[in-house]
Design a protein around this motif. Structure first.
Motif, PDB file in Angstrom:
ATOM      1  N   ASN A   1      -0.680  -6.665  13.277  1.00 31.94           N
ATOM      2  CA  ASN A   1      -1.772  -6.751  12.314  1.00 31.94           C
ATOM      3  C   ASN A   1      -2.996  -6.014  12.835  1.00 31.94           C
ATOM      4  O   ASN A   1      -3.435  -6.242  13.963  1.00 31.94           O
TER       5      ASN A   1
ATOM      6  N   THR B   1       0.838  -1.191   0.000  1.00 31.96           N
ATOM      7  CA  THR B   1       0.000   0.000   0.000  1.00 31.96           C
ATOM      8  C   THR B   1       0.873   1.240   0.000  1.00 31.96           C
ATOM      9  O   THR B   1       2.072   1.183   0.310  1.00 31.96           O
TER      10      THR B   1
ATOM     11  N   PHE C   1      -4.446  -5.448   7.875  1.00 36.54           N
ATOM     12  CA  PHE C   1      -3.433  -4.447   7.559  1.00 36.54           C
ATOM     13  C   PHE C   1      -2.191  -4.819   8.375  1.00 36.54           C
ATOM     14  O   PHE C   1      -2.178  -4.653   9.600  1.00 36.54           O
TER      15      PHE C   1
ATOM     16  N   SER D   1      -7.339  -9.547   2.112  1.00 37.63           N
ATOM     17  CA  SER D   1      -8.720  -9.740   2.561  1.00 37.63           C
ATOM     18  C   SER D   1      -9.216 -11.106   2.103  1.00 37.63           C
ATOM     19  O   SER D   1      -8.758 -11.642   1.092  1.00 37.63           O
TER      20      SER D   1
ATOM     21  N   HIS E   1     -10.484  -8.223   6.820  1.00 38.31           N
ATOM     22  CA  HIS E   1      -9.390  -7.373   6.344  1.00 38.31           C
ATOM     23  C   HIS E   1      -8.203  -7.470   7.296  1.00 38.31           C
ATOM     24  O   HIS E   1      -8.374  -7.511   8.513  1.00 38.31           O
TER      25      HIS E   1
ATOM     26  N   TYR F   1      -1.715  -5.216   2.674  1.00 44.81           N
ATOM     27  CA  TYR F   1      -3.148  -5.454   2.866  1.00 44.81           C
ATOM     28  C   TYR F   1      -3.553  -6.772   2.208  1.00 44.81           C
ATOM     29  O   TYR F   1      -3.045  -7.135   1.146  1.00 44.81           O
TER      30      TYR F   1
END
Length: 475
Positions: A57, A44, A86, A97, A84, A95
């Motif tokens: 996390n 990201t 991160f 999901s 999700h 990231y």
């Protein structure tokens, strides 16, 4: 049972009116549309600087898929759970999901249609079934979904995702893969639990859940110990600390969470009510559970205090004006008072506003929806803990400096009343009707598959009509 009634008012940190007159609001439709999962980590772009000591996390959960085939969900809460992650390390963030592999998600995906009913959407009868099978399916109770789309929680050191039914899912926080489905009702007598438990420093978890049975509806305070006897333990050792009967037994309050201090669980019984009859008949009427939840501003909001160590419910009931509350900010004890900070509004219509058709509007239509919503503001309630029969009435018991909150002892009174007795009688009548209805459904099924007896179908319909008529007369 006798109780002490305390009239309270909170410190209302509201700088503006309850409603606004906003114009030109930006559409949020892109935030409530279906997306694809990203199972492998991607980099990201970080704006600013993340301190290097932040490492770990960040896990989040929420709805991420709102249609299957040509069918779509009606409410924001109905979307399939998308997990999700991160991952923060050395100032950088990746990231990923994954959709929760719940039974609801798998069944919907396999048939490419909505097979499992959700909060605001009732699954239609399977078109592959015969006309009689589809007809009879209307008389079945809606089964609770396992689409755990609300939040991540921890029990005994393991990570789970949760909704407000009796099902939670253990997940791997490193990969977001679904590990195990767990049923609260296999450990304690509840039909569901909130997705927002609280924890003591030693890891003991506290939660709340409703139970529906022959003795009526109850709010239950739940405790899950931190210890595990076996490596694969889930909710073993969970227990119900106490049960609280709703003020109106036929129409319990909806609650999304609760508050907790060092020694007390604080349950907020608010006048967002649930019509149990509508929930029972939701599949017959084709309306979701969301349609059975309504706002009754004529009733007080009541704070119930439960001692965590003894499980005893305080006989002191703190009343305040009608308000709606989903989440609390903080609760703590100091100098003989329990301070309760929460976000609340004076209107309880928010649940209906979260229909997807509202959230996907734009322009003046979105402005109109937003301006009809009552604003939510932080409020502090100061609840005195040392109330006795000698406590004086009709004077403010809040002696804390610089506090505008009030707490006034009103009266000692009895909870039982004639109206309550009438409600119990009505519940008995309704339960008898429901039992008769389902008895005839069973007979109808037997005759239909074995004898092709259409007369049984007519009898079943007549029983349902009679049950509805009785309810309309005595409600």
């Amino acid at each position: 049972m006798s109780c002490t009634k305390i009239q309270t008012s909170g410190e209302d940190h509201c700088k503006a009116g309850c409603y606004t007159d906003a114009h030109g609001l930006q559409s949020i439709a892109t935030l409530v549309r279906s997306t694809e999962e990203i199972p492998e980590p991607i980099s990201t772009q970080v704006k600013g600087t993340i301190p290097t000591w932040i490492c770990g996390n960040l896990l989040r959960n929420g709805p991420g898929k709102f249609e299957f085939g040509n069918e779509h969900f009606n409410h924001w809460f109905d979307g399939m759970a998308l997990l999700h992650q991160f991952k923060i390390k050395d100032g950088q963030v990746t990231y990923r999901s994954r959709f929760l592999r719940s039974d609801a998600y798998k069944q919907n995906s396999e048939r490419d249609r909505i097979m499992v009913s959700e909060f605001g959407t009732v699954a239609m009868p399977d078109p592959c079934k015969s006309i009689f099978q589809r007809f009879l399916s209307r008389f079945e109770m809606i089964k609770p979904t396992d689409n755990a789309s609300v939040s991540f929680v921890k029990y005994k050191g393991d990570y789970y995702v949760s909704t407000e039914t009796n099902f939670i899912h253990k997940v791997d926080p490193a990969t977001l893969e679904t590990v195990e489905k767990v049923d609260w009702s296999q450990f304690i007598a509840v039909n569901g639990a909130t997705a927002h438990p609280h924890y003591d420093p030693d890891g003991t978890a506290y939660n709340m859940g409703n139970s529906y049975g022959a003795k009526g509806v109850f709010y239950n305070i739940i405790c899950v110990p931190p210890e595990r006897e076996l490596a694969d333990d889930t909710l073993q050792g969970a227990k119900v600390l106490c049960s609280i009967a709703p003020t109106d037994k036929g129409k319990p309050s909806y609650y999304h969470s609760f508050a907790m201090s060092q020694n007390y669980v604080v349950f907020i019984e608010q006048p967002i009510k649930m019509n149990v009859w509508k929930i029972v008949t939701s599949k017959l009427t084709g309306k979701g559970i969301s349609d059975a939840i309504y706002w009754d501003p004529t009733q007080d909001t009541i704070f119930h205090l439960i001692h965590k160590q003894t499980g005893k419910v305080s006989p002191v009931k703190f009343h305040t004006k009608a308000m709606s509350n989903f989440h609390q900010i903080n609760a703590f004890e100091e100098d003989g008072f329990l301070m309760l900070d929460l976000c609340a509004s004076d209107d309880g219509q928010a649940i209906s506003v979260y229909n997807l058709q509202n959230m996907r509007k734009s322009g003046e239509a979105l402005d109109e929806v937003y301006n009809k919503m009552c604003r939510v503001f932080p409020r502090r309630f100061v609840l005195p803990l040392n109330i006795t029969s000698e406590t004086p009435m009709d004077q403010n018991l809040n002696t804390r400096p610089n506090s505008t909150a009030t707490a006034t002892k009103v009266t000692n009174d009895k909870v039982l009343s004639e109206k309550l007795c009438l409600r119990v009688c009505v519940c008995v009548r309704v339960c008898v009707c429901v039992c008769l209805m389902y008895s005839y459904v069973i007979v109808c099924k037997y005759n239909m598959w074995r004898c092709k007896n259409i007369f049984s179908v007519c009898v079943c319909v007549c029983v349902c009509v009679v049950g509805a008529k009785i309810y309309s007369v005595y409600k």
